[in-house]
Design an enzyme around this catalytic site. Sequence first.
Site, PDB file in Angstrom:
ATOM      1  N   ARG A  53      -0.220  -3.832   0.223  1.00 42.67           N
ATOM      2  CA  ARG A  53       1.027  -4.304   0.805  1.00 42.67           C
ATOM      3  C   ARG A  53       1.157  -4.008   2.290  1.00 42.67           C
ATOM      4  O   ARG A  53       1.549  -4.862   3.073  1.00 42.67           O
ATOM      5  CB  ARG A  53       2.233  -3.637   0.127  1.00 42.67           C
ATOM      6  CG  ARG A  53       2.713  -4.313  -1.087  1.00 42.67           C
ATOM      7  CD  ARG A  53       3.293  -3.283  -2.019  1.00 42.67           C
ATOM      8  NE  ARG A  53       2.232  -2.387  -2.443  1.00 42.67           N
ATOM      9  CZ  ARG A  53       1.424  -2.646  -3.451  1.00 42.67           C
ATOM     10  NH1 ARG A  53       1.571  -3.712  -4.156  1.00 42.67           N
ATOM     11  NH2 ARG A  53       0.434  -1.825  -3.779  1.00 42.67           N
ATOM     12  N   THR A  54       0.900  -2.773   2.661  1.00 43.44           N
ATOM     13  CA  THR A  54       1.189  -2.389   4.039  1.00 43.44           C
ATOM     14  C   THR A  54       0.333  -3.216   5.001  1.00 43.44           C
ATOM     15  O   THR A  54       0.832  -3.814   5.954  1.00 43.44           O
ATOM     16  CB  THR A  54       0.963  -0.882   4.236  1.00 43.44           C
ATOM     17  OG1 THR A  54       1.763  -0.194   3.282  1.00 43.44           O
ATOM     18  CG2 THR A  54       1.359  -0.444   5.632  1.00 43.44           C
TER      19      THR A  54
ATOM     20  N   LYS B 120     -21.069   6.235  11.604  1.00 44.23           N
ATOM     21  CA  LYS B 120     -22.137   6.666  12.527  1.00 44.23           C
ATOM     22  C   LYS B 120     -21.736   7.937  13.261  1.00 44.23           C
ATOM     23  O   LYS B 120     -22.480   8.445  14.098  1.00 44.23           O
ATOM     24  CB  LYS B 120     -22.408   5.573  13.562  1.00 44.23           C
ATOM     25  CG  LYS B 120     -22.863   4.253  12.986  1.00 44.23           C
ATOM     26  CD  LYS B 120     -23.202   3.308  14.154  1.00 44.23           C
ATOM     27  CE  LYS B 120     -23.374   1.877  13.679  1.00 44.23           C
ATOM     28  NZ  LYS B 120     -23.336   0.939  14.806  1.00 44.23           N
TER      29      LYS B 120
ATOM     30  N   ARG C 150      -3.646   3.531   9.508  1.00 44.83           N
ATOM     31  CA  ARG C 150      -3.499   4.357   8.296  1.00 44.83           C
ATOM     32  C   ARG C 150      -4.732   5.241   8.205  1.00 44.83           C
ATOM     33  O   ARG C 150      -5.854   4.767   8.353  1.00 44.83           O
ATOM     34  CB  ARG C 150      -3.398   3.488   7.042  1.00 44.83           C
ATOM     35  CG  ARG C 150      -3.521   4.309   5.769  1.00 44.83           C
ATOM     36  CD  ARG C 150      -3.200   3.530   4.545  1.00 44.83           C
ATOM     37  NE  ARG C 150      -1.779   3.267   4.445  1.00 44.83           N
ATOM     38  CZ  ARG C 150      -1.199   2.732   3.362  1.00 44.83           C
ATOM     39  NH1 ARG C 150      -1.931   2.418   2.313  1.00 44.83           N
ATOM     40  NH2 ARG C 150       0.107   2.530   3.325  1.00 44.83           N
TER      41      ARG C 150
ATOM     42  N   HIS D 124       5.341   7.822   6.648  1.00 51.86           N
ATOM     43  CA  HIS D 124       5.097   6.387   6.472  1.00 51.86           C
ATOM     44  C   HIS D 124       6.382   5.667   6.909  1.00 51.86           C
ATOM     45  O   HIS D 124       7.120   5.122   6.100  1.00 51.86           O
ATOM     46  CB  HIS D 124       4.772   6.116   4.997  1.00 51.86           C
ATOM     47  CG  HIS D 124       4.192   4.776   4.701  1.00 51.86           C
ATOM     48  ND1 HIS D 124       4.138   3.754   5.625  1.00 51.86           N
ATOM     49  CD2 HIS D 124       3.633   4.274   3.571  1.00 51.86           C
ATOM     50  CE1 HIS D 124       3.563   2.698   5.057  1.00 51.86           C
ATOM     51  NE2 HIS D 124       3.255   2.983   3.810  1.00 51.86           N
TER      52      HIS D 124
HETATM   53  C1  NCD Z   1       2.355   4.019  -0.574  1.00 54.98           C
HETATM   54  C2  NCD Z   1       1.455   4.773   0.391  1.00 54.98           C
HETATM   55  O1  NCD Z   1       0.384   4.284   0.762  1.00 54.98           O
HETATM   56  O2  NCD Z   1       1.863   5.851   0.768  1.00 54.98           O
HETATM   57  N1  NCD Z   1       2.044   2.674  -0.707  1.00 54.98           N
HETATM   58  C3  NCD Z   1       2.566   1.789   0.205  1.00 54.98           C
HETATM   59  O3  NCD Z   1       2.362   1.910   1.397  1.00 54.98           O
HETATM   60  N2  NCD Z   1       3.376   0.822  -0.275  1.00 54.98           N
HETATM   61  C4  NCD Z   1       2.559   4.699  -1.869  1.00 54.98           C
HETATM   62  C5  NCD Z   1       1.381   5.086  -2.700  1.00 54.98           C
HETATM   63  O4  NCD Z   1       0.223   4.851  -2.366  1.00 54.98           O
HETATM   64  O5  NCD Z   1       1.636   5.647  -3.761  1.00 54.98           O
END
Ligand code: NCD
Length: 309
Positions: free
Chosen positions: A56-57, A85, A106, A134
């Site tokens: 999703r993100t 590397k 991320r 997040h």
């Molecule tokens: C979450 C995350 O990556 O922290 N997912 C997201 O971004 N929608 C929650 C998760 O991974 O449980």
Amino acid sequence: MIFERRHIISTKDFSREEIDFILDRAGRLEPYARRGGLDLLKGHVVATLFFEPSTRTRLSFDTAVKRLGGATIGFDSAESTSTVKGETLSDTIKVIESYADAIVIRHPREGAARMASEISSVPVINAGDGAGHHPTQTLLDLYTMRKECRKPIEELNVALVGDLKYGRTVHSLAYALSLYKARLSLVSPEQLRMPESIINYLRKQGVELVETPRIDDVLADADVLYMTRIQKERFPDPSEYLKVADSYRITPDTLKGVKDDMIIMHPLPRVNEIDPAVDSTRHARYFRQAFYGVPIRMAVLSLVLGKEA
Ligand code: NCD
């Protein structure tokens, strides 16, 4: 309010007025989230650097940029990059900042996004740093509450359920909800309680909160049930994960006796926390919540790139 060139690293960096400003803007952009037609990011390139899995993100950032007429570059796993590397994160950022106008990152290491922001001359958006923060997830969570609940956020009783120790979404959300003085119920197994530092922060902010391992204690009173996945990948010892793996599970049966207008949210992915039979109940909001990631990320990107609608 100045957002241009600002890094988006933690919800702790925001005032309530700033958050409300972003949510208002997402509201205005929402129609374009489905059909495009507003080319605010035309000619702009946004890099999405995902050193950890995401559906999703990453895809909602990608959609947000493209709906606004911009382009994206990036990767979705560290394995395909020069990290294998031996390239340092700092060198990767130094290079990407010369390709892109903004960087979405991320990373499994807590603090990685903050570090990237100290190096980068273009805005850095934290899309999850280990068990840390997040912030854009929190913005879309608040947007969901605003749109889907009958009461304003400050009057809500929000139950955060599951892995409150390693879950970055609940860390970010708890900080932000403290600005609204929403009531919080923290439901987790003993081993996965919300970190002491966050609890202390919430108490200092005057947040009314209860902690309990039993979800039954909070169901009847909750306006929002925010379910989370136990964060398997953060456990140092897999056998410790197995002990708590199936701590909570919402089924249509569990929902007897909840408020009529209580909504269930989940940042997704879900594992076993919500029975798919719950999806068709009037309480389920998690798929709509995932859609709201698009207008929120359109709002955030256009603001940090100084593109007023
Ligand atoms: C979450 C995350 O990556 O922290 N997912 C997201 O971004 N929608 C929650 C998760 O991974 O449980």
